[in-house]
Design an enzyme around this catalytic site. Sequence first.
Site, PDB file in Angstrom:
ATOM      1  N   LYS A  35      -6.453 -10.397  -8.033  1.00 39.24           N
ATOM      2  CA  LYS A  35      -7.852 -10.569  -6.992  1.00 39.24           C
ATOM      3  C   LYS A  35      -9.064  -9.487  -7.215  1.00 39.24           C
ATOM      4  O   LYS A  35      -8.724  -8.353  -7.883  1.00 39.24           O
ATOM      5  CB  LYS A  35      -7.612 -10.182  -5.310  1.00 39.24           C
ATOM      6  CG  LYS A  35      -8.437 -10.291  -4.689  1.00 39.24           C
ATOM      7  CD  LYS A  35      -7.700  -9.986  -3.093  1.00 39.24           C
ATOM      8  CE  LYS A  35      -9.116 -10.231  -2.084  1.00 39.24           C
ATOM      9  NZ  LYS A  35      -8.471  -9.768  -0.916  1.00 39.24           N
TER      10      LYS A  35
ATOM     11  N   LYS B 255       1.100  -1.165  -0.145  1.00 37.68           N
ATOM     12  CA  LYS B 255       0.282   0.105   0.030  1.00 37.68           C
ATOM     13  C   LYS B 255       0.913   1.441  -0.061  1.00 37.68           C
ATOM     14  O   LYS B 255       0.511   2.249  -0.714  1.00 37.68           O
ATOM     15  CB  LYS B 255      -0.927  -0.081   1.412  1.00 37.68           C
ATOM     16  CG  LYS B 255      -2.034  -0.894   1.141  1.00 37.68           C
ATOM     17  CD  LYS B 255      -2.997  -1.061   2.276  1.00 37.68           C
ATOM     18  CE  LYS B 255      -4.174  -2.064   2.052  1.00 37.68           C
ATOM     19  NZ  LYS B 255      -5.077  -1.894   3.300  1.00 37.68           N
TER      20      LYS B 255
ATOM     21  N   LYS C 152     -12.669  -4.028  -5.614  1.00 37.83           N
ATOM     22  CA  LYS C 152     -13.690  -2.745  -5.702  1.00 37.83           C
ATOM     23  C   LYS C 152     -12.985  -1.593  -6.220  1.00 37.83           C
ATOM     24  O   LYS C 152     -13.361  -0.645  -6.734  1.00 37.83           O
ATOM     25  CB  LYS C 152     -14.145  -2.426  -4.414  1.00 37.83           C
ATOM     26  CG  LYS C 152     -13.441  -2.126  -3.139  1.00 37.83           C
ATOM     27  CD  LYS C 152     -14.149  -2.142  -1.873  1.00 37.83           C
ATOM     28  CE  LYS C 152     -13.332  -2.410  -0.502  1.00 37.83           C
ATOM     29  NZ  LYS C 152     -14.019  -2.629   0.417  1.00 37.83           N
TER      30      LYS C 152
END
Length: 346
Positions: free
Chosen positions: A207, A124, A210
């Site tokens: 994966k 991240k 969203k």
Amino acid sequence: MTDQHADLNAKFQKRIFSGIQPSGNLTLGNYLGALKRFVQKQDEGIETIYCLVDLHAITVWQDPEALRRQTREAAAAFIAAGIDPARSILFNQSQISAHAEMGWLLNCVARMGWMNRMTQWKDKAGKNAEKQSLGLFAYPTLMAADILLYHATMVPVGEDQKQHVELTRDIAAKFNHDYKTEFFPSPAPLIEGAATRVMSLRDGSKKMSKSDPSDASRINMTDDADTIAKKFRKAVTDPEPLPETLEGLEGRAEARNLVNVYAALADISPEQVIAEFGGKGFGTFKPALADLAVSKLEPISTEMSRLMADPAEIDRILGSGAEKADAIAQPILAKTLDIMGMIRSR
């Protein structure tokens, strides 16, 4: 789990804790990897606590109104998927200040080396680590606090979250060792089911997310029946028919993903899917998968819409759940403070 961990956990009530960030647009991956299993756990005689972790959400900036809407939407998804507030505790994290307080206490137990090894921090933060919030770096300790605050013994997670449960076990073990106690259990990760990691409908190596720019890559929990069917029919596949054996899916990421999704939705094994569809082309399999998905997901999206039309009722449910959760959390926090030597005279 080792015998040592099992012996320790035998002293605690069996209790499941898990949380989902209310960051909007829950997907089929969230449903199969989490919500569906959460619902099943209600019937296993184990206390179940489910949390919308809005304190985790603000490790990156959130628009306040959007965060409120997304928290209610996530609550609606839990309830529409089958979570019964009378049988499970459902609440949003920020309503219980003990989460933040326990997070600080465990920050003082966790080691910097442990935090630096967390792969999600590396993923991240990337090359901009210096510009990230301290909260983003430290949030695995808050996640440990979420779990240990309820003396949870089991944590349903996907493979990508397993490292966080291992960190929680390390923190619990160090606390118990440092204070010569057996106060915290050693929670075990629960990784179950055929589709614990649902992949993108456009790229089977990634994966389902969203945050993917392509809406066609995922099934959103709010998608209507026509949209669900269209996305599955247009899902990327290869030109070969489905194999006669499961081993034949090797190297066929998109095909394997769709087989796993079918198995998870139908509550059967991938082997059973292959037994039924082996040798058939995707022109047969994808419409069958689309019909199955619509039958399972369309009632959930419809119920979510109904619930979202009454935000006050969602807030009432979350508030009631927070009261129940707080009744468990406060005595555990109080004992933690006592163990650590804090004076509590009021």
